[in-house]
Design a protein around this motif. Structure first.
Motif: not given
Length: 506
Positions: A92-106
């Motif tokens: 969660a600390v680095v989630v802001p660096r994930v591109p918005v459209p990306a959906e991460l699998s568990p």
């Protein structure tokens, strides 16, 4: 009236009052916690490398991600409590660096968290400087036995200190055993705590914040009228500052300082199913970013008979030290806060186990080389110390301080001291304070009670024995002590013989 001593091969003197027990606690490198790891920000590099790491983790094929995560869970999940939850929090600390459209699998979320997580061996270098109090759980013991809660200074990579725990059983008689320290460690969950206005005011003043902006914030925290409830919400207090004050050039810096200091109050909660030796108090605020050192625990009894656990410890940020206070009802939930006042500016504060004359008392070392006595109305803001016991004997020529909280006896407050003598040799001594007026030393042991002998002269810091707290059980003083800033031993001393060996103070 100096008691019998006998010379040892090391040239020290071994006091015949002391029994050393074959209980030894050495550092265990397999005691690890999972901490946040931010490549680039963990060292001296000026820029974070997180963006590139996130991009590479997102580019991996899902099949490879699944395989990596399965391996991670197999290797590391048994070593940590709530391993998946830890990885999720770090991701969660680095989630802001994930591109918005990306959906991460568990699985990819877990992998992302693992890229920003590292194991840290809390005792990788040393375990030392223990204190001892009565354990809150006394179940399953034979008559005459007592379970101890031992606090430990655990030292790992980079000489970063945290506060760990162990449990031991003393009695019946002179027996002592260490209980198992098994299972994964946990650093608990840290949450902010709301301030009382008076307490925040004292700490802000201690940090030089006494201006109109600060006063406006504090006024908003205070009850608007007698009998009404205060509003502890700092954000609403900030919003209530008059606009004219906010336009002052200094205002943003002042508000940032208030917010930083207010963030120094924390509560740490450990899982209810964790055992005491699994709990590690890990640095959570900036003032202790380089370590939490030498906790002196005491079991405190309030005037109404309620009991809790309290400890002072030294916070270190790499440059400055500051005493802080731990309080806990049960050694599972801890609140940590800064201390304020002239006496709370050096290492080695030790709290008395009850009020004396209606006030909180503590030993301290304000001048760096002598023991002083300080008082407080609330246990948080401490008055200037008055001198109590300075370097006098040969074994304390360099400095003297306390080895934990005073212990109440019928004869007075039995206080163990540490003395530093020639060749920077640390020994443990003892003085006796008047029961009603602890500012008066009534007797002292003329020789060291415990001095490093044999292999105790060796260690990370040679020629050191040191304790942060002991207790009395069935007439024996039980003294856990650090050896060479590396490991821990246990000694016992008959209290009546110790008191008889003391000589009146002059």
């Amino acid at each position: 009236m100096i008691g019998n001593t006998r010379a040892t091969a090391t040239g020290s003197a071994q006091n015949d009052l002391v029994t050393r027990h074959p209980l030894g606690l050495a550092p265990s490198s397999d005691r690890v916690v999972a901490k946040l790891f931010l490549p680039g920000e963990e060292g001296s590099q000026p820029h974070s490398r997180a963006a590139g790491i996130v991009a590479r983790a997102l580019a991996l094929p899902e099949r490879e991600v699944d395989s990596l995560v399965a391996d991670l869970l197999d290797r590391f999940e048994p070593r940590h409590q709530d391993y998946r939850g830890i990885l999720a929090r770090h991701a969660a600390v680095v989630v802001p660096r994930v591109p918005v459209p990306a959906e991460l699998s568990p699985a990819r979320s877990l992998l992302l968290g693992a890229c920003f997580t590292a194991e840290y061996a809390v005792e990788g270098a040393a375990v030392t400087n223990p204190s001892a109090v009565k354990h809150p759980d006394q179940a399953g013991l034979p008559s005459g036995a007592l379970r101890l809660a031992l606090s430990l200074r655990a030292v790992g990579e980079g000489h970063l200190s945290s506060i760990g725990f162990a449990a031991a059983v003393i009695g019946p008689g002179p027996a002592v055993r260490l209980e198992p320290r098994t299972g994964p460690l946990t650093t608990g969950v840290a949450v902010p705590v709301e301030w009382e206005a008076a307490r925040l005011r004292a700490v802000l003043t201690e940090h030089g914040l006494d201006d109109e902006v600060t006063r406006a914030v504090l006024q908003s925290l205070d009850p608007p009228r007698p009998g009404s409830e205060p509003d502890p919400d700092l954000s609403r207090a900030f919003a209530a500052v008059p606009p004219d004050l906010l336009r002052r050039p200094q205002a943003p810096g002042i508000l940032a300082g208030i917010r930083s200091i207010a963030g120094a109050l924390r509560r740490v909660e450990f899982p209810s199913d964790s055992a005491l030796p699994q709990r590690v108090l890990w640095p959570t605020v900036s003032s202790e970013s380089n370590g939490m050192e030498d906790a002196r625990f005491v079991r405190f009894t309030a005037p109404d008979g309620t009991v809790d656990y309290r400890a002072t410890y030294t916070a270190f940020d790499g440059t400055d030290i500051s005493p802080r206070l731990l309080t806990s009802p049960d050694l599972r939930v801890f609140t940590t806060a800064p201390l304020a006042g002239p006496a709370a500016r050096n290492k080695g504060m030790a709290l008395f186990p009850r009020l004396v004359g209606g006030r909180h008392l503590a030993l301290c070392r304000s001048d760096g080389e002598s023991t002083g006595l300080t008082a407080s109305d609330d246990g948080q803001v401490w008055e200037p110390a008055r001198p109590l016991h300075g370097p006098r004997a040969a074994f304390e020529l360099l400095q003297v301080g306390n080895c934990g909280s005073p212990i109440e006896t019928a004869a007075g407050w039995l206080t163990l001291t540490h003395g530093v003598g020639p060749m920077r040799t640390y020994t443990i001594g003892a003085i006796l304070l008047d029961l009603d007026d602890p500012g008066r030393v009534v007797a002292a042991l003329p020789e060291p009670l415990l001095a490093p002998i044999g292999q105790e002269t060796e260690g990370y810091v040679p020629n050191v024995v040191y304790s942060c707290g002991s207790l009395v059980h069935h007439g024996l003083l039980w003294l856990p002590y650090g050896i060479g800033d590396t490991r821990i031993g246990m000694a016992s001393v008959p209290v009546d013989r110790l008191l008889a060996r003391m000589v009146p103070a002059v």
